[in-house]
Design a protein around this motif. Sequence first.
Motif, mmCIF file in Angstrom:
data_model
loop_
_atom_site.group_PDB
_atom_site.id
_atom_site.type_symbol
_atom_site.label_atom_id
_atom_site.label_comp_id
_atom_site.label_asym_id
_atom_site.label_seq_id
_atom_site.Cartn_x
_atom_site.Cartn_y
_atom_site.Cartn_z
ATOM 1 N N PHE A 1 -44.532 -23.303 24.516
ATOM 2 C CA PHE A 1 -43.708 -22.117 24.519
ATOM 3 C C PHE A 1 -42.997 -20.937 23.903
ATOM 4 C CE2 PHE A 1 -41.198 -20.551 28.311
ATOM 5 C CZ PHE A 1 -41.799 -19.124 28.323
ATOM 6 N N GLY A 2 -41.308 -22.113 24.144
ATOM 7 C CA GLY A 2 -40.601 -21.239 23.674
ATOM 8 C C GLY A 2 -40.671 -20.455 22.583
ATOM 9 N N ALA A 3 -41.764 -21.362 21.168
ATOM 10 C CA ALA A 3 -41.686 -21.154 19.834
ATOM 11 C C ALA A 3 -42.720 -20.076 20.356
ATOM 12 C CB ALA A 3 -42.169 -22.112 19.437
ATOM 13 N N SER A 4 -43.988 -20.164 20.650
ATOM 14 C CA SER A 4 -44.558 -18.504 20.521
ATOM 15 C C SER A 4 -43.969 -17.416 21.448
ATOM 16 C CB SER A 4 -45.957 -19.156 21.572
ATOM 17 O OG SER A 4 -45.401 -18.842 23.169
ATOM 18 N N LYS A 5 -43.098 -17.483 22.283
ATOM 19 C CA LYS A 5 -41.927 -16.321 22.724
ATOM 20 C C LYS A 5 -40.801 -15.603 22.226
ATOM 21 C CE LYS A 5 -42.657 -15.127 26.345
ATOM 22 N NZ LYS A 5 -42.893 -13.636 27.204
ATOM 23 N N ALA A 6 -41.148 -16.569 21.148
ATOM 24 C CA ALA A 6 -39.905 -16.261 20.120
ATOM 25 C C ALA A 6 -40.238 -15.761 19.081
ATOM 26 C CB ALA A 6 -38.680 -17.851 19.362
ATOM 27 N N SER A 7 -41.273 -16.372 18.551
ATOM 28 C CA SER A 7 -41.829 -15.588 17.472
ATOM 29 C C SER A 7 -42.052 -13.996 18.158
ATOM 30 C CB SER A 7 -42.869 -15.841 17.399
ATOM 31 O OG SER A 7 -43.637 -16.792 16.790
ATOM 32 N N ALA A 8 -42.635 -13.323 19.846
ATOM 33 C CA ALA A 8 -43.005 -12.493 20.236
ATOM 34 C C ALA A 8 -41.586 -12.022 20.382
ATOM 35 C CB ALA A 8 -43.167 -12.521 21.722
ATOM 36 N N ASP A 9 -40.541 -12.321 20.395
ATOM 37 C CA ASP A 9 -38.758 -11.724 21.107
ATOM 38 C C ASP A 9 -38.296 -11.148 19.502
ATOM 39 O OD1 ASP A 9 -36.057 -11.774 20.518
ATOM 40 O OD2 ASP A 9 -36.804 -13.052 22.913
ATOM 41 N N ILE A 10 -38.838 -12.003 18.251
ATOM 42 C CA ILE A 10 -38.448 -11.464 16.844
ATOM 43 C C ILE A 10 -38.951 -10.489 16.622
ATOM 44 C CG2 ILE A 10 -39.052 -12.738 14.668
ATOM 45 C CD1 ILE A 10 -37.290 -15.336 15.596
ATOM 46 N N VAL A 11 -40.443 -10.398 16.545
ATOM 47 C CA VAL A 11 -41.270 -9.796 16.264
ATOM 48 C C VAL A 11 -40.804 -7.915 17.068
ATOM 49 C CG1 VAL A 11 -43.457 -9.290 17.701
ATOM 50 C CG2 VAL A 11 -43.721 -8.342 15.076
ATOM 51 N N ALA A 12 -40.859 -8.422 18.203
ATOM 52 C CA ALA A 12 -40.065 -6.886 19.303
ATOM 53 C C ALA A 12 -38.914 -6.334 18.327
ATOM 54 C CB ALA A 12 -40.122 -7.738 20.572
ATOM 55 N N GLN A 13 -38.354 -7.430 18.293
ATOM 56 C CA GLN A 13 -36.601 -6.970 17.565
ATOM 57 C C GLN A 13 -37.114 -6.123 16.544
ATOM 58 O OE1 GLN A 13 -33.593 -9.365 17.609
ATOM 59 N NE2 GLN A 13 -34.732 -11.594 18.530
ATOM 60 N N GLU A 14 -38.099 -6.709 15.424
ATOM 61 C CA GLU A 14 -38.074 -6.025 14.131
ATOM 62 C C GLU A 14 -38.568 -4.819 14.262
ATOM 63 O OE1 GLU A 14 -37.751 -6.671 10.207
ATOM 64 O OE2 GLU A 14 -36.938 -8.054 12.048
ATOM 65 N N TYR A 15 -40.081 -4.409 15.758
ATOM 66 C CA TYR A 15 -39.891 -3.154 15.463
ATOM 67 C C TYR A 15 -39.197 -2.193 15.455
ATOM 68 C CZ TYR A 15 -45.206 -3.448 15.481
ATOM 69 O OH TYR A 15 -46.480 -3.055 14.002
ATOM 70 N N GLY A 16 -38.243 -2.484 16.865
ATOM 71 C CA GLY A 16 -37.656 -1.388 16.996
ATOM 72 C C GLY A 16 -36.839 -0.888 16.248
ATOM 73 N N ARG A 17 -35.592 -1.880 15.139
ATOM 74 C CA ARG A 17 -34.918 -1.911 14.127
ATOM 75 C C ARG A 17 -35.989 -0.811 13.186
ATOM 76 N NH1 ARG A 17 -32.402 -7.284 15.400
ATOM 77 N NH2 ARG A 17 -30.986 -7.051 16.350
ATOM 78 N N TYR A 18 -36.906 -1.903 12.895
ATOM 79 C CA TYR A 18 -37.603 -1.438 11.195
ATOM 80 C C TYR A 18 -38.327 0.218 11.139
ATOM 81 C CZ TYR A 18 -40.131 -2.060 7.068
ATOM 82 O OH TYR A 18 -40.282 -1.595 5.488
ATOM 83 N N PHE A 19 -39.135 0.406 12.561
ATOM 84 C CA PHE A 19 -39.364 1.193 12.536
ATOM 85 C C PHE A 19 -39.011 1.988 14.160
ATOM 86 C CE2 PHE A 19 -43.422 -1.695 11.699
ATOM 87 C CZ PHE A 19 -43.752 -1.246 11.049
ATOM 88 N N ASN A 20 -37.548 1.408 14.145
ATOM 89 C CA ASN A 20 -36.511 2.627 14.453
ATOM 90 C C ASN A 20 -37.458 2.890 16.159
ATOM 91 O OD1 ASN A 20 -34.000 4.160 15.840
ATOM 92 N ND2 ASN A 20 -34.830 5.708 14.427
ATOM 93 N N MET A 21 -37.779 1.883 16.926
ATOM 94 C CA MET A 21 -37.914 2.439 17.997
ATOM 95 C C MET A 21 -37.355 1.925 19.029
ATOM 96 S SD MET A 21 -42.108 0.523 16.946
ATOM 97 C CE MET A 21 -42.698 0.488 19.215
ATOM 98 N N LYS A 22 -37.960 2.148 20.722
ATOM 99 C CA LYS A 22 -36.544 2.053 21.846
ATOM 100 C C LYS A 22 -37.387 0.489 22.025
ATOM 101 C CE LYS A 22 -36.370 7.074 22.337
ATOM 102 N NZ LYS A 22 -36.448 8.170 23.109
#
Length: 268
Positions: A177-198
């Motif tokens: 569970f922690g690993a699947s949520k960490a995966s989602a957490d990291i991809v959410a960070q990346e969408y924010g930084r890479y695509f300049n999303m809020k």
Amino acid sequence: MKVLVTGSSGLIGSEAVEHFDRQGHEVVGVDNNMRRVFFGPAGDTLWNLERLKSVTKRFTHAALDIRDRTAIEELFRTQPFDLIVHCAAQPSHDKAREIPLLDFEVNALGTVNLLEATRQHSPEAVFVFLSTNKVYGDAPNEIPLAELEKRSTTRGRKILRVSPKPCRIDQTLHSLFGASKASADIVAQEYGRYFNMKVGIFRGGCLTGPSHSGVELHGFLSYLVKVTLSGGRYSVFAIQGQASARQYSQSWNVVCAIEEFAANSAAR
């Protein structure tokens, strides 16, 4: 403002639905009662959905599965949103070990489906992801503790969160569970930084409130009250002979924090 809430029949999701509805916003909730699939009849959230329908004025419900990319894309294509509050998840450590593929699909794949739909159709929207402190795995256990007569405490500091050292999320045992949520957490960070999303990420720990469909595997306080009222048996799971003491956050407080983040992000 138009708000999308995933996991809208759950603890934080239903609190968000009520909160934004009271303020006059149009709210769309996505929830297909997967909690019943995970935990059986005791986890059923249909009672909460019916309650929401009775107490809200601008709430509409969509029984969509966030793993269904086509359905999510269609939802966003037909009605762009100003705020997405993503609460839907498989939330249990122990259940994840029984259903590792389903756990990962819901937590990680479902999150990237929502992020991509937001990027394509609502790029100016604020996206709030309800992550978890379990992304840190057991790394916090490396912080030295002083063993007192009745409890453990961090040496030299009154409260763990004042530690100036950042806590890593890799090279540590997470649970699936922690690993699947960490995966989602990291991809959410990346969408924010890479695509300049809020994008904002809330790593919640022990959350509680009146609308929790608590079961033994998830929702400690809600489940404890149910067992107490029914006269059932409650099992205490402990480490080194000690049950952990936890500080809980009430669901309304979490939603207020989300609202503040959304307001500040929308203004930038």
